[in-house]
Scaffold this active site. Structure first.
Site, PDB file in Angstrom:
ATOM      1  N   TRP A 189      33.508   2.367  34.029  1.00  0.00           N
ATOM      2  CA  TRP A 189      33.326   1.229  33.122  1.00  0.00           C
ATOM      3  C   TRP A 189      32.642   0.075  33.836  1.00  0.00           C
ATOM      4  O   TRP A 189      31.827  -0.646  33.251  1.00  0.00           O
ATOM      5  CB  TRP A 189      34.686   0.780  32.576  1.00  0.00           C
ATOM      6  CG  TRP A 189      34.660  -0.459  31.736  1.00  0.00           C
ATOM      7  CD1 TRP A 189      34.412  -0.537  30.389  1.00  0.00           C
ATOM      8  CD2 TRP A 189      34.884  -1.820  32.160  1.00  0.00           C
ATOM      9  NE1 TRP A 189      34.477  -1.845  29.958  1.00  0.00           N
ATOM     10  CE2 TRP A 189      34.761  -2.653  31.018  1.00  0.00           C
ATOM     11  CE3 TRP A 189      35.184  -2.406  33.385  1.00  0.00           C
ATOM     12  CZ2 TRP A 189      34.932  -4.028  31.082  1.00  0.00           C
ATOM     13  CZ3 TRP A 189      35.343  -3.789  33.447  1.00  0.00           C
ATOM     14  CH2 TRP A 189      35.221  -4.576  32.306  1.00  0.00           C
ATOM     15  N   HIS A 190      32.971  -0.097  35.124  1.00  0.00           N
ATOM     16  CA  HIS A 190      32.388  -1.210  35.880  1.00  0.00           C
ATOM     17  C   HIS A 190      30.910  -0.996  36.166  1.00  0.00           C
ATOM     18  O   HIS A 190      30.161  -1.962  36.337  1.00  0.00           O
ATOM     19  CB  HIS A 190      33.139  -1.402  37.199  1.00  0.00           C
ATOM     20  CG  HIS A 190      34.451  -2.094  37.043  1.00  0.00           C
ATOM     21  ND1 HIS A 190      35.618  -1.421  36.752  1.00  0.00           N
ATOM     22  CD2 HIS A 190      34.794  -3.399  37.127  1.00  0.00           C
ATOM     23  CE1 HIS A 190      36.611  -2.291  36.673  1.00  0.00           C
ATOM     24  NE2 HIS A 190      36.139  -3.494  36.891  1.00  0.00           N
ATOM     25  N   GLY A 191      30.475   0.246  36.228  1.00  0.00           N
ATOM     26  CA  GLY A 191      29.060   0.479  36.495  1.00  0.00           C
ATOM     27  C   GLY A 191      28.753   1.946  36.656  1.00  0.00           C
ATOM     28  O   GLY A 191      29.606   2.735  37.078  1.00  0.00           O
TER      29      GLY A 191
END
Length: 556
Positions: free
Chosen positions: A399-401
């Protein structure tokens, strides 16, 4: 300072159009003088409208959409589209009684929202992965990530799911729902607000108490200093330089840059959250806390109860529980850990001819995860729990990257949470036990150990790629005790290290001292509060090495 300094001058239609011109190099940020001027005018009108309802709702929506347009350009149209879609689907979902159709509505909402998120965040990641694995030659796409899309997507999904679970009733009107999703204090970087907590507040009579204003200003000032003074300064003047070229710096500088980034990301993100919560309080809305001094945690489990609380709560309620939680195993719950450990071992085998270390590390990590449930008294339940926990953290990392380093970051935390669970099974903590010298020493040791594990994981989070992360780790491994060289480096970056010291001391201050400062601020006359806020912005300007810096989590 005059009133005309806050209100833009209008001499032609070009001046009006200039208000809406989006400059990607200068997005509208909480820590900019431009936002301060705009908010002063906005807030004055907001107070005049406080006894209205519908007009005040439309006024905040208009400002929120303008704020997002100035932060992300024409992507505010995407925000309006997904908002309209989810409101329409939830309208029919709430009134539908057929089980199959209810599932169809909720799945359609989830798939559409995640499809937009996947396109903007993961298209180039998938293209690169395909090219690397299968020798493809697809070109990377020129895709600009809309600011805050991950946050408002999760917020919108939670609304639909909570209606499906019959935990809430829908918003009474479309503008009310738009108000919930687009509420500008938390729109672009959280906290992620749950519909069941926020929407009922929309219909309550607006009451802005003196205590709320005091606490709001207290949070805004503190958040501004954390973000724009501490985080930005150590980032621009030290951390970024080292992580851009770690092999050009000494081992000690690599170590200090890791400590620096550990503080930077906390001050950056918690600073934004503090400002968002403070601004919301000035508007009469209470947002949930997002950070509770996470580096004081004595375990990785406690860390995730203190760090990015709104995200960890969302992941627990809508992902961890959905894939089985601690109750059962599911295909999805086993799929992602299996793919990760298979890929990890494949990586180890691939680099086997050059070095045995990658294979030893990958095999060791796999065996360690297996041992976390093999050694448990309730093997089956623990296997389900740890697999679902690992799935949650892997997807949380993704989700963060869209990058291998974020997956590794999530996997490390998932492994640590699993190890901590089996540790507690053999060495359960004693509640309400008296503090002894031994327990105090163990507490300090646990905090230091947890802090350094988290700091180690941040290396993968910050480095521009996996190779750079390994370079930083390798350099830190070469640290030797050389006080004279350390002193030279510290003196060379004296302002950076001073701010790092202030930041860490501030973070580890006892809760009682923070409450004392809050009470002292409450007793300060309003005029003096305004002066303190002005001094905070002056301090931001005085310490700025460049213009206002975007918040780290804007990229997520």
């Amino acid at each position: 300072m005059q009133f005309t300094d806050f209100v833009p001058q209008i001499s032609s239609w070009q001046d009006v159009l200039a208000w809406f011109a989006y400059n990607p190099k200068e997005p509208l940020l909480f820590n900019s003088a431009r936002f301060l001027k705009m908010f002063v005018v906005f807030y004055g009108i907001y107070l005049l409208l406080r006894n209205t309802f519908r007009l005040r709702i439309f006024y905040v929506i208009a400002f929120s959409l303008y704020f997002y347009q100035q932060s992300s350009g024409f992507y505010f149209l995407l925000l309006l589209f997904t908002t309209s879609l989810d409101y329409t689907l939830s309208y029919f979902l709430y009134r539908e009684t057929d089980t199959f159709r209810r599932k169809l509505y909720v799945w359609f909402s989830v798939v559409v929202n995640l499809s937009f998120l996947a396109y903007f965040k993961y298209t180039n990641f998938l293209i690169g992965s395909y090219n690397d694995l299968f020798g493809g030659s697809f070109d990377f796409q020129d895709i600009i990530l809309p600011v805050g899309i991950s946050f408002y997507t999760f917020q919108s999904i939670s609304y639909t799911i909570e209606i499906y679970r019959k935990e809430i009733t829908p918003a009474k009107s479309f503008p009310d729902y738009v108000f919930f999703v687009s509420f500008f204090p938390q729109l672009v970087a959280g906290p992620i607000v749950r519909a069941k907590d926020f929407i009922p507040k929309i219909y309550e009579k607006l009451h802005i108490s003196r205590e709320e204003v005091n606490y709001g200003l207290f949070l805004i000032i503190g958040g501004l200093i954390k973000k724009a003074v501490i985080s930005d300064y150590i980032s621009i003047n030290f951390v970024d330089r080292v992580f851009d070229a770690p092999n050009s710096y000494t081992a000690f500088e690599n170590l200090m840059a890791t400590y620096g980034y550990t503080l930077q990301i906390y001050c950056d993100f918690s600073g934004y959250s503090d400002m968002a919560i403070g601004i919301a309080l000035l508007l009469g809305f209470e947002l949930p806390p997002n950070f509770r001094t996470p580096y004081k945690s004595s375990s990785i489990t406690e860390f995730w109860r203190r760090w990015h609380i709104s995200l960890s709560t969302w992941l627990k309620d809508f992902l961890y529980i959905s894939v089985g939680g601690n109750r059962k195993g599911t295909f999805a719950g086993f799929l992602f850990p299996s793919l990760f450990f298979f890929g990890l071992i494949l990586w180890g085998v691939t680099y086997g001819p050059d070095s045995n270390l990658p294979f030893i590390l990958s095999l060791g990590a796999t065996l360690l995860f297996i041992l976390t449930f093999v050694l448990s008294k309730n093997k089956e339940k623990t296997m389900y729990t740890n697999s679902n926990l690992m799935t949650t953290m892997l997807l949380g990392g993704l989700w963060h990257g869209a990058s291998l380093r974020f997956i590794i970051w999530g996997a490390l935390h998932g492994m640590a949470l699993s190890v901590h669970k089996i540790f507690l099974e053999f060495f359960p903590s004693k509640k309400n036990s008296k503090t002894t010298v031994g327990s105090a020493i163990w507490k300090v040791f646990s905090v230091v150990l947890t802090f350094h594990f988290v700091a180690f994981c941040w290396i993968f989070f910050r480095a521009k790629d996996f190779t750079t992360a390994l370079d930083v780790i390798n350099n830190i491994g070469k640290v030797t005790f050389e006080p004279e060289k350390w002193q030279t480096i510290v003196l060379g970056y004296k302002n950076v290290f001073l701010l790092m010291l202030i930041g860490y001391v501030w973070h580890f201050l006892p809760e009682g001292f923070t409450q004392f400062m809050k009470q002292a601020f409450n007793k300060t006359p309003l005029v003096l509060k305004a002066v303190i806020l002005g001094l905070a912005y002056w301090l931001v300007y005085a310490t700025a090495s460049a213009g206002p810096q975007p918040f780290i989590y804007f990229q997520f």
